[in-house]
Motif scaffolding. Structure first.
Motif: not given
Length: 375
Positions: A249-270
């Motif tokens: 899981r990754f996230e960023y909320a370092g500036s106002g009005g922004v709260c970004l989150r994702s859920r993905r593998p570090m190594i992504e395979l098809a």
């Protein structure tokens, strides 16, 4: 080459390669099936009768003529095209294979970096095709001799595609700031990372363009994440499996009005095991909660080892940009970093995001237009 109808017409055998009747009918290139101008299909699969079979098959030089029932329709195929798209094969590829045209690398790439002069690729379409081919193959390329002016990196993006605007703007400044919203805006060294892993989808191209660079230090580094993952797989297959099977899981909320989150593998395979992406960014990693208790310790050991491989100088290509120079990376594959730099002098880069589909599309179109050999 010979052709035979097999399986009661449900397939043919062409020179030892089998093709199903439904696949052949779906890939017909006649004017009733595909638009002659743009090549797009004019029919949907529902328009092809169920139980479609081949009733007649005849070879004539490089052409294959097939008659389909119950439509009573005859279609001509180029045998070269059919063999280039053959799917009758035994797949021996294991998890983590890389696609055709991808070449993984380590520090040895230093002597053959895809490098070109900005004026050359801007004026010469063959030079642009060559540079884009290298960028697609290695996931990394440099340009030199560009204009030293604000916004010049937008001219680089326009060579192959379009800028992906984000919360950081159409472009962003990379230089020391007071109370920065992102550690990239300090003089600290940064571990090799992919940008914006908290975004879904991530921008797949990053451009960093130098306008000033008189500070001591601050060298840029790039690392092939695919090569690092391959090395991990060779050393520790289970660790590779854990990092590709479970989501980080990754996230960023370092500036106002922004709260970004994702859920993905570090190594992504098809689904078929092709390696298609790396997400690695220690600054933006959130708590990992999708790994079972029984696997968490081994997962962290693999995470640590991947980081050690990424940090290994044997995997990195390093360089210092001069004003008017830039580098471009496939942000789903190549990690970038910088060494720390002093408070004296100045270091000013501008960055922006774009996408690899533009790189691949422009390259393919140029190869066709100029009659060049495919990379």
């Amino acid at each position: 080459m010979q052709v035979a109808i097999i399986d009661e017409g449900r397939a043919i055998d062409l020179g030892g390669c089998r093709f199903h009747a439904i696949w052949l009918r779906d890939n017909a290139a006649d004017a009733e099936t595909r638009d002659p101008g743009n090549g797009q299909r004019l029919i949907a699969l529902r328009d092809i009768p169920e139980g479609t079979v081949v009733s007649e098959a005849r070879l004539d030089d490089a052409a294959l003529h097939l008659r389909f029932e119950p439509e009573g329709k005859t279609v001509t195929y180029d045998t070269g095209w059919l063999m280039a798209h053959a799917y009758d094969r035994v797949d021996t590829r294991g998890p983590g294979w890389t696609g055709e045209g991808i070449e993984t690398w380590d520090a040895g790439l230093m002597t053959r970096i895809p490098n070109a002069a900005f004026d050359d690729v801007a004026r010469d379409r063959a030079a642009l095709a060559g540079w884009l081919g290298g960028l697609a193959r290695f996931g990394f390329g440099k340009l030199t001799g560009g204009p030293v002016e604000e916004g010049a990196l937008l001219k680089v993006a326009a060579l192959f595609g379009y800028v992906r605007e984000t919360n950081y703007g159409r472009l962003f400044e990379v230089r020391t700031e007071v109370n920065p919203t992102n550690l990239a805006y300090t003089g600290l060294g940064l571990q090799a990372h992919t940008d914006n892993p908290y975004r879904d989808p991530v921008p797949t191209v990053q451009i960093l363009y130098c306008l000033e660079n008189s500070a001591e230090g601050g060298e840029n580094m790039v690392v092939d994440g695919f090569a690092c993952a391959e090395r991990l797989r060779e050393e520790n297959p289970r660790g590779f499996d854990l990092l590709s099977r479970y989501c980080a899981r990754f996230e960023y909320a370092g500036s106002g009005g922004v709260c970004l989150r994702s859920r993905r593998p570090m190594i992504e395979l098809a689904p078929d095991g092709e390696m298609i992406g790396i997400r690695f960014n220690n600054r933006s990693a959130a708590a990992i909660t999708d790994v079972p208790y029984a696997d968490m310790e081994a997962y962290y050991a693999a995470y640590r080892r991947l980081g050690e491989i990424i940090d290994d100088p044997a995997m990195e290509v390093s360089f210092k940009l001069s004003p008017g120079e830039c580098f471009v990376v496939n942000n789903t594959r190549v990690l970038h970093a910088r060494k720390g730099y002093s408070g004296t002098g100045s270091r000013w880069l501008q960055g922006c995001y774009a996408d690899m589909d533009g790189v691949r599309s422009t390259h393919a179109a140029l190869v066709q237009e100029l009659g060049l050999a495919a990379e």
